[in-house]
Write an enzyme that holds these catalytic residues in place. Structure first.
Site, short mmCIF file in Angstrom:
data_model
loop_
_atom_site.label_atom_id
_atom_site.label_comp_id
_atom_site.label_asym_id
_atom_site.label_seq_id
_atom_site.Cartn_x
_atom_site.Cartn_y
_atom_site.Cartn_z
CG HIS A 1 -1.81 -0.94 1.24
ND1 HIS A 1 -2.35 -1.96 2.29
CD2 HIS A 1 -2.68 -1.61 0.13
CE1 HIS A 1 -3.20 -2.69 1.77
NE2 HIS A 1 -3.47 -2.46 0.55
CB ALA A 2 1.34 4.00 -2.61
NE ARG A 3 -3.59 4.84 3.04
CZ ARG A 3 -4.94 5.01 3.14
NH1 ARG A 3 -5.31 6.26 2.52
NH2 ARG A 3 -5.94 4.40 3.40
CD GLU A 4 0.01 0.49 4.48
OE1 GLU A 4 0.57 -0.64 4.61
OE2 GLU A 4 -1.37 0.25 4.42
CG ASN B 1 -3.14 -7.40 1.37
OD1 ASN B 1 -2.67 -8.53 0.88
ND2 ASN B 1 -3.48 -7.16 2.55
NE ARG B 2 -9.27 -6.09 1.63
CZ ARG B 2 -8.29 -5.53 2.19
NH1 ARG B 2 -7.07 -5.98 1.89
NH2 ARG B 2 -8.70 -4.74 3.32
CG HIS C 1 0.55 -4.09 5.15
ND1 HIS C 1 -0.01 -3.90 4.12
CD2 HIS C 1 0.73 -5.59 4.83
CE1 HIS C 1 -0.22 -4.89 3.04
NE2 HIS C 1 0.64 -5.91 3.62
CB ALA C 2 2.07 1.19 8.84
CE1 TYR C 3 -3.55 4.43 12.27
CE2 TYR C 3 -3.19 4.64 10.05
CZ TYR C 3 -3.92 4.93 11.31
OH TYR C 3 -5.26 5.69 11.01
CE1 TYR D 1 -9.25 -4.85 7.26
CE2 TYR D 1 -9.20 -3.39 8.89
CZ TYR D 1 -8.75 -3.66 7.53
OH TYR D 1 -7.77 -3.01 6.83
CD GLU E 1 -1.89 -3.46 9.06
OE1 GLU E 1 -1.40 -2.11 9.00
OE2 GLU E 1 -2.25 -3.99 8.27
#
Length: 445
Positions: free
Chosen positions: A195-198, A270-271, A323-325, A375, A397
């Site tokens: 995920h780009a923003r992490e 990731n989906r 990943h984060a967060y 989740y 995470e």
């Protein structure tokens, strides 16, 4: 062209070159000020009625959900972190007060926090050629140059290769770390930046490589790991999205593939895996952050990694995705509430990892199956890895739990990576020991 014009042109060209290079990778001074006045709210609905009201309020606004990443996952007594554009903040304040829903603002001016995170790029000490700084965030170009340099200078332990190309044609580079050996060694796969923003993800992958190489000579645990295992490290999985998060939208999450029917771009990497694809916890709408894509492995980045892991699945014993967060360590299943066949071994590995992580600075991580700890989500990489015979599949995470969110300051790169390094080494060390499990039932999913 006269001398004056030529001089002006050369100065202009020099400015363009400087500003398009590493000194100001983030557009014209940090995203053209696009986040000025934006806020991040933390909202906590206390009952089912408030959950429905909140879903309704957010459904009528264009917001960027940070936690959870889809409105469908909002539930009572669980915090919701949401990035709201400046023009919508007053309206949201009013609606939440009117409905008496508990909330606070944990980032009151997002632009300022972005600039704080990276310490105003243009005045940074960041780049001396001889000394790569692992305690700042790096652009894709810098990370790829660093990978070439590692491959060139550390050839006794490092081998670099490409496993394919991204949607926009960028190479997908992987570093193999380990002592060269004639026999086939067990392997560990680690990817960052799905995920780009992490941004803390790619920072960790670089830290891992640095630590592994630097401590090989003097640390007996590292030496044993690199002698007996190979580590495949992919510092930036979603190269197009990561690049876009530096140049245009700091909070971009997905890939950058185009959709023919909608103007929205990108798929949640990731989906997009071929395991219970596009069921619960994934969206079939191309504009959603959890869009599963038009079909499994539609994204060339996912397809390339899946192909590589399938090819090497007899040797790859652990899959780790950073990943984060949230400060969590997650393992399968993501898509259902059920216990994996080798639960005892995986649970022990997770326990040892979070204990090792805690030993550094006392930071607590929750751990458990992704579906119950975080989740439900379908089409995830850990479920896919597990289904394809990789017995230990984990998603970290990393820090924090929401104070900084995706804008973890550079001052926290060192402690975050130091503690995570301990956890990953604990998982890898566990692979060198026997753990009894019900082999007949594995890896059916």
């Amino acid at each position: 062209m006269d001398h004056g014009s030529a001089f002006r042109a050369s100065v202009l060209l020099a400015c363009v070159i400087i500003c398009s290079s590493v000194l100001c990778p983030v557009g014209a001074y940090l995203y053209n000020n696009r986040y000025a006045g934006d806020q991040v709210f933390r909202i906590t609905p206390s009952n089912d009625e408030e959950v429905q009201v909140l879903k309704n309020i957010l459904g009528h606004m264009k917001v960027d959900l940070w936690q959870p990443n889809s409105a469908s996952l909002i539930c009572k007594n669980a915090t919701v972190d949401v990035h709201v554009k400046r023009n919508d903040t007053r309206g949201l304040h009013a609606r939440l007060k009117q409905q008496r829903i508990d909330y606070g603002v944990f980032i009151s001016n997002l632009q300022k926090e972005i600039e704080k995170q990276t310490g105003y790029r243009s005045s940074r000490k960041r780049r001396s050629e001889s000394q790569y700084d692992y305690e700042v965030y790096h652009s894709l170009e810098e990370i790829q140059s660093w990978m070439f340099e590692m491959n060139r200078t550390q050839s006794h332990l490092v081998d670099m290769f490409s496993i394919g190309k991204s949607y926009e044609g960028r190479p997908l580079y992987v570093l193999q770390i380990g002592k060269r050996s004639r026999h086939q060694k067990k392997a560990v796969w680690i990817d960052c930046g799905v995920h780009a923003r992490e941004w803390i993800g790619p920072a960790f992958c670089q830290w891992f490589v640095k630590e592994a190489i630097n401590s090989y000579q003097y640390d007996s645990v590292t030496r044993r790991l690199l002698n007996q295992l190979n580590f495949y490290i992919m510092p930036v999985f979603n190269v197009d999205g990561y690049h876009f998060s530096w140049t245009t939208d700091r909070f971009w999450r997905k890939t950058r593939s185009k959709n023919h029917k909608f103007h929205c771009r990108g798929v949640d990497a990731n989906r997009n895996w071929k395991v219970k694809w596009c069921e619960e916890g994934a969206s079939s709408h191309p504009c959603d952050d959890t869009y599963c894509g038009p079909f499994p492995e539609s994204e060339p980045e996912v397809k390339a990694v899946a192909k590589f892991l399938r090819k090497h699945k007899k040797r790859v014993k652990a899959y780790i995705s950073i990943h984060a967060y949230a400060q969590m360590l997650l393992y399968p299943y993501s898509y259902k509430y059920a216990t994996i066949p080798n639960f005892n071994c995986v649970e022990l590995a997770a326990h040892n990892a979070v204990t090792a992580l805690y030993s550094a600075y006392g930071v607590r991580y929750r751990y458990g199956p992704a579906s119950t700890t975080l989740y439900v989500s379908s089409g995830s990489s850990i479920d896919w890895a597990y289904r394809n015979g990789i017995p230990y599949a984990f998603a970290f995470e990393l820090r924090d739990t929401g104070y900084f969110g995706f804008l973890l300051p550079e001052s926290l790169i060192n402690p975050t990576c130091t503690e995570t390094m301990r956890a990953v080494k604990a998982i890898a060390s566990g692979l060198l020991k026997k753990c009894e499990t019900d082999r007949d039932r594995f890896p059916y999913i």
